[in-house]
Design an enzyme around this catalytic site. Sequence first.
Site, short mmCIF file in Angstrom:
data_model
loop_
_atom_site.label_atom_id
_atom_site.label_comp_id
_atom_site.label_asym_id
_atom_site.label_seq_id
_atom_site.Cartn_x
_atom_site.Cartn_y
_atom_site.Cartn_z
CE LYS A 1 -2.37 10.74 3.65
NZ LYS A 1 -3.01 9.90 2.61
CE LYS B 1 -6.25 13.92 0.82
NZ LYS B 1 -6.26 12.73 -0.01
NE ARG B 2 -3.67 9.85 10.58
CZ ARG B 2 -3.50 8.90 11.52
NH1 ARG B 2 -4.42 7.97 11.72
NH2 ARG B 2 -2.43 8.89 12.27
CE LYS C 1 -13.85 6.22 1.04
NZ LYS C 1 -13.03 6.22 2.25
CG HIS D 1 -1.99 -0.97 1.23
ND1 HIS D 1 -3.25 -0.73 0.74
CD2 HIS D 1 -2.00 -2.25 1.63
CE1 HIS D 1 -3.99 -1.81 0.87
NE2 HIS D 1 -3.25 -2.76 1.41
CB THR E 1 -10.03 5.13 -0.95
OG1 THR E 1 -9.50 5.41 0.35
CG2 THR E 1 -9.40 3.87 -1.48
C1 GLG Z 1 -2.53 3.44 2.10
C2 GLG Z 1 -2.16 4.47 1.08
C3 GLG Z 1 -3.33 5.01 0.28
C4 GLG Z 1 -4.22 3.88 -0.19
C5 GLG Z 1 -4.64 3.05 0.99
C6 GLG Z 1 -5.45 1.85 0.56
O1 GLG Z 1 -1.46 5.53 1.63
O2 GLG Z 1 -2.85 5.74 -0.82
O3 GLG Z 1 -5.35 4.39 -0.84
O4 GLG Z 1 -3.52 2.54 1.67
O5 GLG Z 1 -4.75 1.10 -0.38
N1 GLG Z 1 -1.95 3.69 4.41
C7 GLG Z 1 -2.84 3.96 3.48
O6 GLG Z 1 -3.85 4.55 3.76
#
Ligand code: GLG
Length: 838
Positions: A570, A564-565, A676, A373, A672
Site C-alpha cells: 500500500k 488503511k492497513r 469513501k 479478494h 473501498t
Molecule cells: C481485500 C483487498 C482490498 C479489497 C477488500 C474487499 O485487499 O483491496 O477492497 O478485500 O474486497 N483484505 C482486503 O481488505
Amino acid sequence: MNAPLEDSLTPQIRVEDDRTGLSITTLRSALADNLFYIQGKFPGTATKNDYYMALAYTVRDRLLQRWLNTTQTYRKNVKVVCYLSAEFLIGPQLVNNLINLGIYAKIRQAVEESGLSLQELIEQEEEPGLGNGGLGRLAACYLDSLSTLEIPAIGYGIRYEFGIFDQEIRDGWQVEITDKWLQYGNPWEIARPEEYVEVKFGGRSEHYYDEKGNYRVRWIPDRVVKGVPYDTPILGYQVNTANTLRLWKAEAIESFDFQAFNIGDYYGAVDAKIVSENLTKILYPNDEVIQGKELRLQQQYFFVSCALQDMIRLLLSTEVSLETFHQQFAVQLNDTHPAIGVAELMRLLVDEHRIDWDKAWHITQNTFAFTNHTLLPEALEKWPIELFGRLLPRHLEIIYEINQRFLDRVRMKYPRDLGKLSRLSLIDESGERYVRMANLACVGSHAINGVAELHTELLKKTVLKDFYEFFPEKFANVTNGVTPRRWMVLSNPRLTRLITEKIGDRWITHLDDLRKLETLADDASFRQQWRQIKQETKGDLAAYIRKKLDIIVDPKSLFDIQVKRIHEYKRQHLNVLHVITFYNRLKHDRDLDITPRTFIFGGKAAPGYFMAKLIIKLIVSVANIVNNDPDVRDRMKVVFIPDFNVTLGQRIYPAADLSEQISTAGKEASGTGNMKFALNGALTIGTLDGANVEIREEVGAENFFLFGLTTEEVYGLKARGYRPFDYYNQNAELKAVIDLISSGFFSHGDVDLFKPLIDNLLYRDDYMLLADYQSYIDTQEKVSQAYRDRENWTRMSILNVARMGKFSSDRSIREYAQKIWKVEPVPVELLQLCPGGQ
Ligand code: GLG
C-alpha cells in the site's frame, strides 16, 4: 453532530405499540424505564455508559417488530442469501439504526429533554472490531445493502470475544492492547442458546454398511464443541426488512466432557471448557497474510459448520426436501476462509443425510459462490495435510474424493499435461503436502468473482488462470461498493443536508441520482456552500487532533490523507518520501510559495509484521521533527492518528481534500476507502490499481490525479531486472531524501533504526517505490497547483461526488443478486405484532 436529515423526510411506518411508540414522551419514559429496569440504576448513580445502554435498548426495542416479522416472512419458502465471512466489521450501531429507523431528531430531543447530550452517549459506544479492514467492512456494507434492497439474507460469522486490537503509539511504536469490546455488555445482540449446534473435531472416520446394506461413512470425533448463536438485527434504510447477522460463540458441552472423558476429574472438565471457549476468543489480526495456525482452521471450520447445520435445520423445519437446498440458499464464500464449507456440506448431505454423492455434489456446487479478494501469493490459504487430517479426518477423505473426480475430468480435457494437473489439484504436492483452499472453493462453486474489473482480469491471467481456462463460464466481476447510509448520511451530515436540499433524498438509495449535482458544479454560490462544509468538517477533525494528540493543524491547509492497513504494497512509505521531499524543498528555500499541507496517516500493522511497524515508527519520527521545526511552521504538519477503526473513519473520510490510493499497480484488489473518500468530495491521487481504475473512468481523467507504472509496466520492469539502486543514484532529490533518513536525522542520530527499510528499498524494493517516486512527486506538485485554484478544485470535488453512483454497495448487491445468487427482493409486511401492537 447535526441530524443528517429531518425525520419528517422519512415516510413513517407505524407499527409501534404503547411501549415502543415514537412520541417524545414515550421515548423519554422508555429511556427512564430501561435505565431502571435493565441497567438497574437511579439517574443519580447512573454512568454515561448506563445511559448509553438504556438508549441502545430503547432503540433496539423499536427494531424488533421489523426483525421478527422479517424472520417470519423468510419461513415461507423464499431463497435466502447466506454470506459466510470470518469477519464482519459493522461499526457502531446506534446512529445507523436511528438513521435507518428515521428517528434521529426525535431521539435527540428525547435525550436532551432528559438532560443528556446525544453526542456524548453516541461516543460511549464501543465498536465491534470483528474484522481487520476492507474484507470485513465490505461484508458489513453488503449486509446494509441486502436489507435496504429487501433481499432475504443472513450473515454468518464468529463472535470473537476480542476483536482487532486497539492501537496505541508509544515512543513512535505501535503497541497492541486487547480489545475488550464486550466488557460492558453488547446491547445490540440477542443470544439464542436454545438454537445451539454441535461441532466435531479430530478422531477418525469409520466405514460401515447400514441396515439396508449401503456403504456409509461416519465420523467418530474426539472432541465436540457447542456453537451458540448471537443475533444482531441489521435494519435496512426505511424499509421493514431487518436481516440477521448471526455470530457463533464456542462453548463446552459439559455432558460430553464430564461423562465421556473426565468422570471425577473436575479440573480436567474445566480445562476442556477453556479449550472449547478458546476457539472464538480472538480474531487473527493479519490482513492479506495467512497465519497457518491450527486454531485458525478450527475457527473457520467451527463457524462454517454451525452455519450449514443452521441452514439445514431451517430448511427441514419447513418440510421442504433437503434436495432443494441449493434452491433455498445461495451461500457466498467471502474469500477462502469459509471454503471448508464445500467439504462440510458434502459431509452433511452424504454422511448425515444419506444423499448420494452425485446428487450431493450437484447441490453443493449450485449452492456456493466464491469471492476472491487478493492477488498476493502470501494470502493464498493452504493447510498442511497432517494438520488438516488430524483436525478434520473425514473432510480430508472427502477432499481426496472430490479431487480424484475433478482430476479425472482434467485428464480427459488435457491428456498428458502434468503441469496443469498439478496446478489444478486441490492438493499441493510440490514439497510438504497442503490442501489448497482456493482450489477447493473454485471446484466447489458455480461462480467465482473478483472485486474490481482489473482484479478479475488479473485473476484470470495469473492466480486462477488454469481454473479460468477450465471453467470460463464460472468467472464474473463484481466491483465492490460502500453503503451511502453509513459513509455519507451518518458520517457527513452537513453534506447530506446540502445535497438533499438541492436534489431531494432519493440518492440515499439510488446513488446515481447524485449526477444531478453536475450542473451545480458551475454554480458559484453552491460551490461556496460546498467549500464551507468541507472547511467546517476539516475544523472538526482538527479539533479532534488537537484534543487527542495535542497537535495544531490548520483547517485551511490541504488535508492529504492516507488511512488503511499498513502494508508495504500500500506504500505508506512512498507517501513519507513525498513528505520529506516537501520538507526538504521548504528547508532549501524558506520563501518558497508552497501550498500548505497537513499530511495525515492512520492504520494498524499486523503485530508480527516488522516492516509495517517500522513504517509507523518512521511516520511518527518524521512528524516529530517536522512539527517542531520553526522553519516550516504553518506550511506543513504531519499527523499519525492512532487506532484507526470504523468510528474514526467516519470522522476522517469527510474531512479529506486529497485521498492517497498509491498501491503498486496490480496489488490492491479493489480498495473501498478510495470510494469513501471520493464520495465525500476528496480528490484522489492514485495508481491504476484496483477500483481506482473505475473511479477514474467514472469521474473523468481530468478530475483524478494519476501517476505511476501500470500493471504491465510493473511486470515488464520486473522481468527485465529491476534495479532500484539506479533510481536512487540518478535522482538527486530522491537520494537526498533517502540519505536524510539514513543519516539518523529523524532518529536522534541512530543510523541503524531505519536501515532495514532503506536497505529494502535500495536493494529489493518489491513494490517499486523508487520506480514510481518521480512520477508521484510530479503529480503531487500538480495537486498543490490545482488546490490554489479553489473554484476549480471545488468544481472537481463536486464532480467527483456527482459521479460516484456506481460505487454504492446497492449496485454491487444488485449484481450479485442477478448474476450469481438468482434472488429477488421479498418485501416484509408487518403482519404479526407484539402483544399490544397495532
Ligand atoms: C481485500 C483487498 C482490498 C479489497 C477488500 C474487499 O485487499 O483491496 O477492497 O478485500 O474486497 N483484505 C482486503 O481488505
